[in-house]
Design an enzyme around this catalytic site. Structure first.
Site, PDB file in Angstrom:
ATOM      1  N   SER A 242       5.167  10.548  -5.929  1.00 10.57           N
ATOM      2  CA  SER A 242       6.499  10.971  -5.452  1.00 10.57           C
ATOM      3  C   SER A 242       7.613  10.149  -6.084  1.00 10.57           C
ATOM      4  O   SER A 242       8.645  10.697  -6.507  1.00 10.57           O
ATOM      5  CB  SER A 242       6.577  10.910  -3.929  1.00 10.57           C
ATOM      6  OG  SER A 242       6.216   9.634  -3.451  1.00 10.57           O
ATOM      7  N   HIS A 318      -7.132   3.371  -2.625  1.00 11.75           N
ATOM      8  CA  HIS A 318      -5.771   3.350  -3.179  1.00 11.75           C
ATOM      9  C   HIS A 318      -5.827   3.113  -4.675  1.00 11.75           C
ATOM     10  O   HIS A 318      -6.722   2.411  -5.160  1.00 11.75           O
ATOM     11  CB  HIS A 318      -4.925   2.262  -2.511  1.00 11.75           C
ATOM     12  CG  HIS A 318      -3.461   2.468  -2.713  1.00 11.75           C
ATOM     13  ND1 HIS A 318      -2.786   1.975  -3.801  1.00 11.75           N
ATOM     14  CD2 HIS A 318      -2.554   3.167  -1.986  1.00 11.75           C
ATOM     15  CE1 HIS A 318      -1.521   2.346  -3.721  1.00 11.75           C
ATOM     16  NE2 HIS A 318      -1.345   3.067  -2.635  1.00 11.75           N
ATOM     17  N   ARG A 327       1.010  -1.767   5.446  1.00 15.38           N
ATOM     18  CA  ARG A 327       1.660  -0.696   6.211  1.00 15.38           C
ATOM     19  C   ARG A 327       0.698  -0.183   7.287  1.00 15.38           C
ATOM     20  O   ARG A 327       1.120   0.250   8.359  1.00 15.38           O
ATOM     21  CB  ARG A 327       2.083   0.446   5.269  1.00 15.38           C
ATOM     22  CG  ARG A 327       3.057   0.006   4.181  1.00 15.38           C
ATOM     23  CD  ARG A 327       3.318   1.123   3.189  1.00 15.38           C
ATOM     24  NE  ARG A 327       2.106   1.508   2.479  1.00 15.38           N
ATOM     25  CZ  ARG A 327       2.023   2.524   1.622  1.00 15.38           C
ATOM     26  NH1 ARG A 327       3.098   3.273   1.379  1.00 15.38           N
ATOM     27  NH2 ARG A 327       0.892   2.803   1.009  1.00 15.38           N
TER      28      ARG A 327
HETATM   29  N1  AMX Z   1     -13.606   8.341  -0.175  1.00 22.48           N
HETATM   30  C1  AMX Z   1     -14.560   8.681  -1.059  1.00 22.48           C
HETATM   31  N2  AMX Z   1     -14.486   8.442  -2.389  1.00 22.48           N
HETATM   32  C2  AMX Z   1     -13.397   7.802  -2.819  1.00 22.48           C
HETATM   33  C3  AMX Z   1     -12.363   7.391  -1.955  1.00 22.48           C
HETATM   34  C4  AMX Z   1     -12.506   7.688  -0.588  1.00 22.48           C
HETATM   35  N3  AMX Z   1     -11.549   7.376   0.305  1.00 22.48           N
HETATM   36  N4  AMX Z   1     -11.405   6.787  -2.684  1.00 22.48           N
HETATM   37  C5  AMX Z   1     -11.813   6.825  -3.967  1.00 22.48           C
HETATM   38  N5  AMX Z   1     -13.019   7.460  -4.061  1.00 22.48           N
HETATM   39  C6  AMX Z   1     -13.756   7.784  -5.277  1.00 22.48           C
HETATM   40  C7  AMX Z   1     -12.872   8.600  -6.173  1.00 22.48           C
HETATM   41  O1  AMX Z   1     -12.849   9.975  -5.777  1.00 22.48           O
HETATM   42  C8  AMX Z   1     -13.469   8.382  -7.530  1.00 22.48           C
HETATM   43  O2  AMX Z   1     -14.625   9.179  -7.604  1.00 22.48           O
HETATM   44  P1  AMX Z   1     -15.069   9.870  -8.999  1.00 22.48           P
HETATM   45  O3  AMX Z   1     -15.390   8.713  -9.892  1.00 22.48           O
HETATM   46  O4  AMX Z   1     -16.239  10.697  -8.629  1.00 22.48           O
HETATM   47  O5  AMX Z   1     -13.893  10.667  -9.481  1.00 22.48           O
HETATM   48  C9  AMX Z   1     -13.911   6.908  -7.425  1.00 22.48           C
HETATM   49  O6  AMX Z   1     -14.005   6.617  -6.030  1.00 22.48           O
HETATM   50  C10 AMX Z   1     -12.947   5.920  -8.073  1.00 22.48           C
HETATM   51  O7  AMX Z   1     -11.634   6.101  -7.526  1.00 22.48           O
HETATM   52  P2  AMX Z   1     -10.616   4.887  -7.415  1.00 22.48           P
HETATM   53  O8  AMX Z   1     -10.339   4.378  -8.794  1.00 22.48           O
HETATM   54  O9  AMX Z   1     -11.068   3.912  -6.399  1.00 22.48           O
HETATM   55  O10 AMX Z   1      -9.333   5.617  -6.795  1.00 22.48           O
HETATM   56  P3  AMX Z   1      -8.192   6.425  -7.570  1.00 22.48           P
HETATM   57  O11 AMX Z   1      -7.177   5.436  -8.031  1.00 22.48           O
HETATM   58  O12 AMX Z   1      -8.743   7.368  -8.564  1.00 22.48           O
HETATM   59  O13 AMX Z   1      -7.603   7.320  -6.385  1.00 22.48           O
HETATM   60  C11 AMX Z   1      -6.878   7.751  -4.152  1.00 22.48           C
HETATM   61  C12 AMX Z   1      -6.851   6.767  -5.328  1.00 22.48           C
HETATM   62  C13 AMX Z   1      -5.939   7.250  -3.061  1.00 22.48           C
HETATM   63  C14 AMX Z   1      -6.434   9.124  -4.621  1.00 22.48           C
HETATM   64  C15 AMX Z   1      -8.337   7.814  -3.588  1.00 22.48           C
HETATM   65  O14 AMX Z   1      -8.718   6.567  -3.082  1.00 22.48           O
HETATM   66  C16 AMX Z   1      -8.521   8.885  -2.533  1.00 22.48           C
HETATM   67  O15 AMX Z   1      -8.786  10.034  -2.863  1.00 22.48           O
HETATM   68  N6  AMX Z   1      -8.403   8.509  -1.206  1.00 22.48           N
HETATM   69  C17 AMX Z   1      -8.432   9.473  -0.135  1.00 22.48           C
HETATM   70  C18 AMX Z   1      -7.118  10.211  -0.017  1.00 22.48           C
HETATM   71  C19 AMX Z   1      -6.011   9.309   0.474  1.00 22.48           C
HETATM   72  O16 AMX Z   1      -6.164   8.601   1.451  1.00 22.48           O
HETATM   73  N7  AMX Z   1      -4.833   9.375  -0.170  1.00 22.48           N
HETATM   74  C20 AMX Z   1      -3.646   8.646   0.272  1.00 22.48           C
HETATM   75  C21 AMX Z   1      -3.284   7.487  -0.610  1.00 22.48           C
HETATM   76  C22 AMX Z   1      -1.999   6.849  -0.149  1.00 22.48           C
HETATM   77  C23 AMX Z   1      -0.845   7.771  -0.427  1.00 22.48           C
HETATM   78  O17 AMX Z   1      -0.546   8.072  -1.563  1.00 22.48           O
HETATM   79  N8  AMX Z   1      -0.180   8.267   0.578  1.00 22.48           N
END
Ligand code: AMX
Length: 435
Positions: A242, A318, A327
């Protein structure tokens, strides 16, 4: 002291001078390098953005102009009948880097209330949306429509000097922030209630008015929750979807309304701001399935089923953070004070004890700890704001503060249009082989 705009007029030439000197001395210094994996991996960690309001430390979390969340809670003025920081005071801090006085903060409250009137056609636009259109889509639509009265766009059309960009951007940003409140209220009241929106009260603060347009201002605890919520979600440095989107679109000299609408469209994605909605569905489904059995085994079993079906645990993980999001902690402390016995809070607390070990064992995520979205929903549920599809709108009302404060500086500092270099895989192969 004087108004925020007066203070900015003093600060801008100083900052321009500071950056000019900094760049003339260090403009050629190397601050990082870029790997192929980073290019294919969502630009993670690439140092390429300047963002003044806040900086995120992977383990400590966010600092707003150098101040941690607990420091902000201590130092920023709160309402005379509350203790959470007023988001007005956080905005002042984001814009100036300075802790405002209570009277400066109150002048912002009054100014935002005074600027909150919506054009009739924007009200009608919202009223004509079917209730089945997601609240975030309605929000973005209404913010886009505010373009009609953009001071920046009008002045630009008539030939605007670069030196004056920030002044019109400032005016638009103040209008934008003010109008998010009645827009959000109207969307909520239309979709979930009787369509009647309480008028903005000119002598009340931003969060009171926000609670009031939603229909919850009779509960002073909820108003305090809004002050905390709107402060916490405002800014999280520049690279998140965002923030970066608002900044990128603004770099084309699109007005703050068009920039913020774009930002909101990014916030509406499930991996970003929509996660707060997702968390609630996740908690409710889990509660339905496991009932009152909050044993480790039962929770773990549920989590593993979810992970094995290829889904993520919403609210955990994250892109930058590697520890529990402060937070999250601030909201947890709020819950411990005001709703310690709430069953949903207890479920969230249990998850905090169980999820990190499961995600660690799962072995994929770089951060097994909870983020901001993991906690916000259950606080809102407790006070009766139960419609989870609306939750990301609250996030957007708050995020407007961070995006707007940077947009003002982007124009004050004359930041150019953004244009990073891209390559095809074909071209990258040549580039790598050529070395
Ligand atoms: N549950 C299960 N798997 C997860 C996970 C979770 N909460 N968080 C990360 N992973 C997985 C990823 O999907 C990725 O899998 P892949 O290799 O098969 O593609 C792997 O772990 C590595 O990811 P990462 O480097 O740790 O995270 P990222 O930087 O790619 O993504 C985020 C960050 C937030 C999108 C991810 O942790 C996620 O999808 N979390 C759940 C959704 C969420 O809570 N989003 C809100 C974030 C805060 C915000 O922006 N408001």
């Amino acid at each position: 002291g004087g108004s925020l705009k007066d203070r900015l007029s003093e600060l801008i030439p100083q900052k321009q001078e500071e950056i000019k000197k900094f760049r003339s001395e260090h403009g050629g210094d190397v601050v990082g390098n870029v790997t192929l994996d980073q290019m294919y991996g969502g630009a993670r960690g690439i140092r390429s953005l300047v963002w003044e309001g806040s900086v995120l430390d992977p383990s400590e979390g966010i600092r707003f102009r150098g101040y941690s969340i607990p420091e902000c809670q201590k130092l920023l003025p709160s309402s005379p009948n509350g203790k959470q920081p007023l988001p007005e005071s956080l905005f002042w801090l984001l814009v100036t880097g300075e802790i405002p006085t209570l009277s400066q903060v109150q002048s912002l409250s009054a100014e935002w209330a005074a600027r909150s009137q919506l054009p009739k056609f924007v009200e009608e636009l919202i009223d004509r949306c079917p209730p089945s259109l997601h609240p975030m889509a309605q929000f973005s639509l209404a913010i886009t429509a505010l373009e009609h009265d953009s001071a920046f766009a009008k002045a630009y059309e008539h030939g605007l000097s670069k030196h004056d960009y920030w002044k019109y951007t400032y005016e638009d940003c103040m209008d934008l922030i003010a109008k998010t409140v009645p827009i959000a209220g109207r969307i909520y009241r239309n979709i979930y209630r009787d369509g009647i929106v309480a008028p903005i009260q000119l002598d009340k603060d931003h969060s009171y008015n926000f609670a009031n347009v939603l229909g919850f201002a009779n509960n002073s605890e909820f108003v305090e929750l809004m002050r905390l919520y709107l402060s916490l979600h405002s800014d999280h440095e520049g690279g998140n979807v965002s923030a970066h989107t608002g900044h990128l679109v603004g770099s084309a000299l699109s007005s703050p309304f068009l920039s913020m609408a774009a930002s909101l469209n990014g916030l509406a994605g499930p991996l970003h701001g929509l996660a707060n909605q997702e968390v609630l569905s996740f908690l409710n489904t889990m509660k339905e399935e496991i009932g009152d059995d909050l044993s480790d085994e039962r929770i773990k079993g549920y989590l593993w089923d979810l992970l094995k079906s290829g889904r993520v645990v919403p609210g955990y993980g994250h892109a930058v953070l590697r520890k529990t999001d402060p937070r999250y902690t601030a909201q947890r402390e709020f819950a411990q004070e005001y709703l310690p016995k709430d069953p949903m809070f207890q479920l969230v607390s249990r998850l905090y004890e169980v999820v990190p070990s499961v995600l660690t064992e799962h072995g994929k995520t770089k951060n097994p700890f909870p983020n901001v979205d993991s906690h916000s929903g259950i606080l809102l549920q407790y006070y009766g704001l139960k419609e989870q599809n609306f939750y990301t709108v609250l996030f957007g009302v708050s995020r407007t503060l961070g995006v707007a404060s940077q947009l003002i500086w982007d124009r004050a500092l004359g930041f150019p249009i953004e244009r990073p270099k891209s390559f095809s895989t074909e071209a990258l192969k040549k580039l790598v082989n050529a070395k």
